[in-house]
Design a protein around this motif. Structure first.
Motif, PDB file in Angstrom:
ATOM      1  N   GLY A  82       0.845  -1.450  -0.037  1.00  0.00           N
ATOM      2  CA  GLY A  82       0.191  -0.005   0.070  1.00  0.00           C
ATOM      3  C   GLY A  82       0.814   1.321   0.010  1.00  0.00           C
ATOM      4  O   GLY A  82       1.869   1.263  -0.464  1.00  0.00           O
ATOM      5  N   THR A  83       0.325   2.321   0.567  1.00  0.00           N
ATOM      6  CA  THR A  83       0.961   3.676   0.128  1.00  0.00           C
ATOM      7  C   THR A  83       2.081   3.647   1.378  1.00  0.00           C
ATOM      8  O   THR A  83       3.138   4.411   0.880  1.00  0.00           O
ATOM      9  N   VAL A  84       2.035   2.894   2.293  1.00  0.00           N
ATOM     10  CA  VAL A  84       3.266   3.135   3.379  1.00  0.00           C
ATOM     11  C   VAL A  84       4.308   2.620   2.762  1.00  0.00           C
ATOM     12  O   VAL A  84       5.513   3.000   2.721  1.00  0.00           O
ATOM     13  N   ALA A 129      -1.314  -4.049  -4.643  1.00  0.00           N
ATOM     14  CA  ALA A 129      -0.450  -3.078  -4.590  1.00  0.00           C
ATOM     15  C   ALA A 129      -1.085  -2.062  -5.333  1.00  0.00           C
ATOM     16  O   ALA A 129      -1.788  -1.915  -6.043  1.00  0.00           O
ATOM     17  N   THR A 130      -0.359  -0.693  -4.751  1.00  0.00           N
ATOM     18  CA  THR A 130      -0.816   0.350  -5.588  1.00  0.00           C
ATOM     19  C   THR A 130      -0.288   0.644  -6.869  1.00  0.00           C
ATOM     20  O   THR A 130       0.984  -0.146  -7.070  1.00  0.00           O
ATOM     21  N   CYS A 173       7.455  -4.129   7.727  1.00  0.00           N
ATOM     22  CA  CYS A 173       6.108  -4.623   7.918  1.00  0.00           C
ATOM     23  C   CYS A 173       5.195  -3.464   7.511  1.00  0.00           C
ATOM     24  O   CYS A 173       5.004  -2.596   8.519  1.00  0.00           O
ATOM     25  N   CYS A 174       4.380  -3.472   6.407  1.00  0.00           N
ATOM     26  CA  CYS A 174       3.653  -2.372   6.241  1.00  0.00           C
ATOM     27  C   CYS A 174       2.199  -2.834   5.734  1.00  0.00           C
ATOM     28  O   CYS A 174       1.564  -2.026   5.067  1.00  0.00           O
ATOM     29  N   THR A 175       1.624  -3.663   6.289  1.00  0.00           N
ATOM     30  CA  THR A 175       0.388  -4.084   6.296  1.00  0.00           C
ATOM     31  C   THR A 175      -0.639  -3.221   7.090  1.00  0.00           C
ATOM     32  O   THR A 175      -0.257  -2.840   8.131  1.00  0.00           O
ATOM     33  N   ARG A 200      16.227 -13.357  13.867  1.00  0.00           N
ATOM     34  CA  ARG A 200      17.321 -12.133  14.334  1.00  0.00           C
ATOM     35  C   ARG A 200      17.510 -11.414  13.426  1.00  0.00           C
ATOM     36  O   ARG A 200      18.387 -10.866  12.849  1.00  0.00           O
ATOM     37  N   VAL A 201      16.366 -10.964  12.317  1.00  0.00           N
ATOM     38  CA  VAL A 201      16.329 -10.002  11.316  1.00  0.00           C
ATOM     39  C   VAL A 201      15.671  -8.684  11.878  1.00  0.00           C
ATOM     40  O   VAL A 201      14.651  -8.840  12.394  1.00  0.00           O
ATOM     41  N   PHE A 202      16.470  -7.457  11.776  1.00  0.00           N
ATOM     42  CA  PHE A 202      15.635  -6.213  12.402  1.00  0.00           C
ATOM     43  C   PHE A 202      14.470  -6.024  11.160  1.00  0.00           C
ATOM     44  O   PHE A 202      14.497  -6.051  10.056  1.00  0.00           O
ATOM     45  N   CYS A 203      13.343  -5.522  12.193  1.00  0.00           N
ATOM     46  CA  CYS A 203      12.093  -5.439  11.543  1.00  0.00           C
ATOM     47  C   CYS A 203      11.365  -4.190  12.054  1.00  0.00           C
ATOM     48  O   CYS A 203      11.280  -3.849  12.987  1.00  0.00           O
ATOM     49  N   VAL A 204      11.157  -3.310  10.818  1.00  0.00           N
ATOM     50  CA  VAL A 204      10.358  -2.079  11.028  1.00  0.00           C
ATOM     51  C   VAL A 204       8.768  -2.293  11.140  1.00  0.00           C
ATOM     52  O   VAL A 204       8.301  -2.899  10.402  1.00  0.00           O
ATOM     53  N   ARG A 205       8.148  -2.023  12.272  1.00  0.00           N
ATOM     54  CA  ARG A 205       6.702  -2.134  12.147  1.00  0.00           C
ATOM     55  C   ARG A 205       5.848  -0.685  11.620  1.00  0.00           C
ATOM     56  O   ARG A 205       6.107   0.220  12.691  1.00  0.00           O
ATOM     57  N   ALA A 206       5.641  -0.390  10.543  1.00  0.00           N
ATOM     58  CA  ALA A 206       4.789   0.667  10.277  1.00  0.00           C
ATOM     59  C   ALA A 206       3.716   1.103  11.146  1.00  0.00           C
ATOM     60  O   ALA A 206       3.493   2.375  11.331  1.00  0.00           O
TER      61      ALA A 206
END
Ligand code: SAH
Length: 399
Positions: free
Chosen positions: A23-25, A47-48, A80-82, A99-105
């Motif tokens: 999406g837009t994020v 997807a956009t 992670c952008c859902t 052990r993977v760095f993960c961004v939580r939008a």
């Protein structure tokens, strides 16, 4: 406070980065990931259009399906952008396990990494973290970039040298490019054209040598050689020279002659394009040089030689057969002969004409006419150079 984070720059080139969600994020994050050289895979059933376009161009790989456990295999970084909290939760759980760095939008503090508010300036990458307070980090980022762009902090520790041919735009000092303004702020010497926006010169520090090229004590023919010699000699003395021109340096600006002269003298030279008066002046006077269904072509023509002049390179007969837009520069004194040639070649008498004198400045004047009356109207209204003359149906559009 953002003290729970440690700021680092990731070298992602060639490494697998998984973006869950399309999406837009995700769309906002993808360009920077792509330009870092990461191997980006988007996992999302939808997807956009811009995410789709990135996939179509091959910049990212799009897996058109929902996330499943195992998708993070081999990933170095995850975004992670859902909008589905249970999916985001599952993705961060897998990331934690691997052990993977993960961004939580959706919930910054639930992730193991956060995306800073970022911006570029002159080869610098500026990032601001404010512990998840996005508006705050974006506002600070904007302020930092504005400060850098204003030249308040010296970011060019290697001072530029040589010559920069800078397009100053059509007249309004705001219409120079960001790069042009930055280089102007670094100049030791500025050699300005008479059409270069005067307000830009007023901002220069008193230590800058400003030379008005129009006032060089030489005849017209010799003056270009004199300008070239001046650029070269100042640059050879170790000064950074900005040659400030009106509009764009390569649109009837003799910029390429100056570039060749500097290159022949082994003086480093760069060009900074500008907003040409041919397009910028009509635009700000309410005339679009093209318009869907009205004009599918625009030709920029120098009117400094009249039709029939043996030195002219312009095929006026061919121009007369065009239906689209003709933008004339340097044509005020010869508009009578030019209009006659276009009419003789078949251009209709009632073809709209717009004349803009000193466009984008406080002294701008706009005159509307038609091809058969343009010359008399220009004389009657005492139009003087510099002026742009737009011929074609677009000149008759009302805004
Ligand atoms: N390199 C310049 C053009 C130089 S030729 C550019 O890209 O804009 C000079 C001609 O440009 C003038 O005779 C006039 O026709 C046009 N011109 C430049 N600035 C102008 C302005 N502010 N308003 C109207 N015409 C302008």
């Amino acid at each position: 406070m953002s003290e729970s984070h440690y700021l680092a720059g990731l070298a992602l080139a060639g490494r697998r980065v998984v973006v869950v969600g399309g999406g837009t994020v995700a769309q906002r994050r993808l360009p920077r990931l792509v330009s870092s050289g990461a191997v980006v895979e988007v996992i999302s059933p939808a997807a956009t259009p811009s995410v789709e376009a990135l996939a179509a161009s091959g910049a990212v790989v799009w897996h058109e399906r929902s996330y499943v456990d195992g998708d993070l295999d081999g990933a170095w970084y995850v975004l992670c952008c859902t909008s589905d909290p249970s999916v985001n939760e599952a993705v961060s759980a897998e990331a934690e396990r691997r052990r993977v760095f993960c961004v939580r939008a959706d919930a910054g503090e639930a992730g193991t990494a956060v995306t800073p508010a970022t911006g570029d300036h002159d080869g610098l990458l500026v990032g601001v973290l404010a512990g998840g307070a996005f508006r705050r980090s974006a506002t600070v980022r904007d302020g930092l970039l504005a400060t850098l762009r204003a030249g308040a902090v010296p970011v060019d520790l290697d001072r530029p040298h040589g010559v920069a041919l800078v397009g100053g735009g059509p007249g309004d000092p705001d219409l120079i490019t960001v790069r042009g303004r930055r280089l102007l702020g670094l100049a030791d010497v500025v050699v300005a054209d008479h059409l270069a926006p005067a307000a830009l010169l007023e901002e220069l520090s008193p230590s800058v040598t400003v030379i008005d090229a129009a006032k060089l004590p030489y005849g017209r023919a010799a003056s270009q050689d004199a300008i070239n010699a001046l650029l070269i000699s100042h640059a050879r003395d170790g000064r950074f020279v900005v040659r400030l021109k009106g509009g764009d340096p390569y649109v009837f600006g003799r910029g390429f002659e100056e570039l060749l002269a500097c290159a022949a003298a082994d003086v480093p030279v760069t060009v900074v394009p500008g907003v040409t008066s041919a397009f910028g002046v009509p635009a700000m006077a309410g005339v679009p040089v093209t318009h869907r269904g009205v004009a599918h072509e625009v030709v920029v023509v120098s009117g400094h030689l009249a039709p029939g002049n043996p030195a002219s390179l312009v095929d006026w007969t061919a121009l007369a057969t065009l239906r689209g837009t003709i933008v004339l520069l340097m044509a005020v004194e010869r508009i009578g002969a030019i209009a006659d040639a276009l009419l003789a070649g078949g251009r209709p008498q009632d073809t709209p004409v717009a004349i803009v004198q000193e466009g984008t400045t406080a002294r701008q004047r706009v005159l509307k006419s038609t091809l058969d009356k343009a010359a008399t109207d220009i004389t009657a209204n005492e139009v003087r150079p510099p002026a742009i003359i737009v011929i074609g149906p677009v000149a008759g559009l009302q805004d």
